[in-house]
Design an enzyme around this catalytic site. Structure first.
Site, PDB file in Angstrom:
ATOM      1  NE  ARG A 267      -3.878  -0.215   1.949  1.00  0.00           N
ATOM      2  CZ  ARG A 267      -4.907  -0.032   2.769  1.00  0.00           C
ATOM      3  NH1 ARG A 267      -5.079  -0.845   3.799  1.00  0.00           N
ATOM      4  NH2 ARG A 267      -5.754   0.949   2.560  1.00  0.00           N
TER       5      ARG A 267
ATOM      6  CG  ASP B 162     -13.695   1.277   3.997  1.00  0.00           C
ATOM      7  OD1 ASP B 162     -12.791   1.409   3.139  1.00  0.00           O
ATOM      8  OD2 ASP B 162     -13.566   1.645   5.177  1.00  0.00           O
TER       9      ASP B 162
END
Ligand code: S3P
Length: 449
Positions: free
Chosen positions: A131, A330
């Site tokens: 990430r 999300d």
């Protein structure tokens, strides 16, 4: 390699079952749980926390806070006590801070460390190591933090040396991200001046709310059409306050969509946080024709909450504007599942940030839809799903790429698709929603190894 998730992958299969019914007792909100530990560390004295999410991600943050000097005890289920060192009082950790799968924990703690004259190394599992962290390192460097070492492309493992007197900066975040905003504000807590973060689109505001709840001076003003300017005065003395963690709307999303899709279902999800910067999925599902009734709206622990009464519904496809993305960032994997069962096309706009979540979620969702026999297209940053009006073939195995939300989304799909859906690994679900399988079974879902 980090020790996190060295356990063997565990596949899980969801089969179509009868209606889901009953009431759901959700775990605490992940965002607020991470912050509860961090604010406990940064205030002097005892912070009492109830309703904490005891998922692996939050436990990693608790471990990191311990390594920086907090004394942390678990008193009972979800009930924790944190004795903090206060701003300026952190100790240099004696070992690597291993955040496992947790982007939020690692990024927020980079801000905490960055505001103190200590050196710490941040690492995590294979997903976290992929990430992007430059988005955090860039503003922290402006504040005086030294990046001692980093893996290629600004990735973990990363060693930071924090600043003794972090520079007060004004920073415009390049993407709507509560993690970037929070890292800067947390570093700014130990700055001798005013730290300002400007966001073009408002992201979740839990850090700002908790800063003022703990006694810091924070000014939040509108910026442009959808944005905000957050100004924090440095070096406050944070006072410990009790934290009641509300239930996680991002976890509520899974039983909620499952009940909409499995015919004749009727469930209640109690005490879900209704912070308007977190309710984009609810707005979208209501537009799709979902039967979701908000009951008993109230304020608990400083957040709006409500009980949600959800009944099976025939959904229709919608166009989801990009401006809504920060409030449901999300929730796109589970929305894509709902869209597959809807009648007509659903277009989800502006999903660029999905590519840098626990997995490349845009690709992982697309691959899962293909596996289940659902037609989709990716056009630029948009995902377009052709709804099948309830008749999703299913029948495939989905690669989860260490991503809890991909696992839960496609298990929900399998609860309503013609043939079962298998996910290649359910272990990551424990990072955010350890009770997911038990709770869904109690509602009537058929989940088996
Ligand atoms: C979070 C912010 C969001 C979200 C993550 C939790 C937080 O990430 O995806 O699950 O608690 O601040 P970004 O801020 O990077 O969008």
């Amino acid at each position: 390699m980090s020790s996190s998730h060295s356990s063997a992958p565990r596949p899980l299969t969801a089969r179509r079952a009868g209606p889901l019914s009953g009431s759901v007792d959700l775990p605490g909100d992940k965002s607020i749980s991470h912050r509860a530990m961090i604010f406990g560390l940064l205030s002097v004295g005892e912070t009492h926390v109830t309703g904490l999410l005891e998922g692996e991600d939050v436990l990693r943050t608790a471990e990191a806070c311990r390594a920086l000097g907090a004394k942390i005890d678990r008193l009972g289920a979800g009930e924790w006590r944190v004795y903090g060192t206060g701003i300026g009082g952190l100790r240099e950790p004696s070992h690597v801070l291993d955040f496992g799968n947790a982007g939020t924990g690692s990024r927020l703690m980079m801000g905490v460390v960055g505001g103190h004259p200590i050196t710490a190394t941040f690492d995590g599992d294979a997903s976290l190591r992929k990430r992007p962290m430059r988005r955090i390192l860039d503003p922290l460097t402006e504040m005086g933090v030294t990046v001692v070492s980093q893996a290629e492309g600004g990735r973990c493992p990363i060693t930071l040396r924090g600043a003794a007197d972090p520079m007060p900066i004004t920073y415009r975040t390049p993407v709507a991200s509560a993690q970037i905003k929070s890292a800067i504000l947390l570093a700014g807590l130990n700055s001798p001046g005013r730290t300002t973060v400007i966001e073009t689109e408002a992201s979740r505001d839990h850090t700002e709310k908790m800063l003022s709840y703990f006694g810091a001076t924070v000014k939040v003003t509108p910026e442009g059409h959808d944005g905000r300017r957050i100004e924090l005065e440095g070096r406050p003395e944070l006072k410990p306050r009790p934290i009641v963690v509300p239930r996680d709307p991002s976890s509520a999303a899974f039983p909620m969509v499952a009940a909409l899709l499995v015919p004749s279902s009727d469930i209640t999800i109690a005490s879900v946080m209704m912070n308007p910067l977190r309710t984009g999925l609810l707005t979208t599902l209501l537009e799709m024709g979902a039967s979701i009734e908000l009951r008993n709206r109230r304020v608990e622990g400083g957040e709006d909450v409500a009980d949600l009464h959800v009944r099976a519904s025939n959904l229709k496809g919608v166009d989801v504007p990009a401006a809504r993305a920060p409030s449901m960032i999300d929730e796109y994997p589970i929305l894509a599942v709902a869209a597959a069962f809807a009648t007509g096309e659903t277009r989800m706009r502006g999903l660029n940030e999905l590519r840098v979540k626990e997995s490349d979620r845009l690709q992982a969702v697309a691959d899962g839809l293909a596996e289940a026999g659902v037609t989709y297209a990716i056009e630029g940053d948009d995902l377009i799903v052709q709804g099948l009006g309830g008749a999703v073939p299913g029948g495939g195995t989905v690669a989860t790429h260490l991503d809890h939300r991909i696992a839960m989304s496609f298990l929900v799909m399998g609860m309503a698709s013609d043939r079962p859906m298998t996910v290649d690994d359910e272990t990551m679900i424990a990072t955010s929603f350890p009770s997911f399988v038990g709770l869904m079974r109690a509602l009537g879902a058929d989940l088996s190894a």
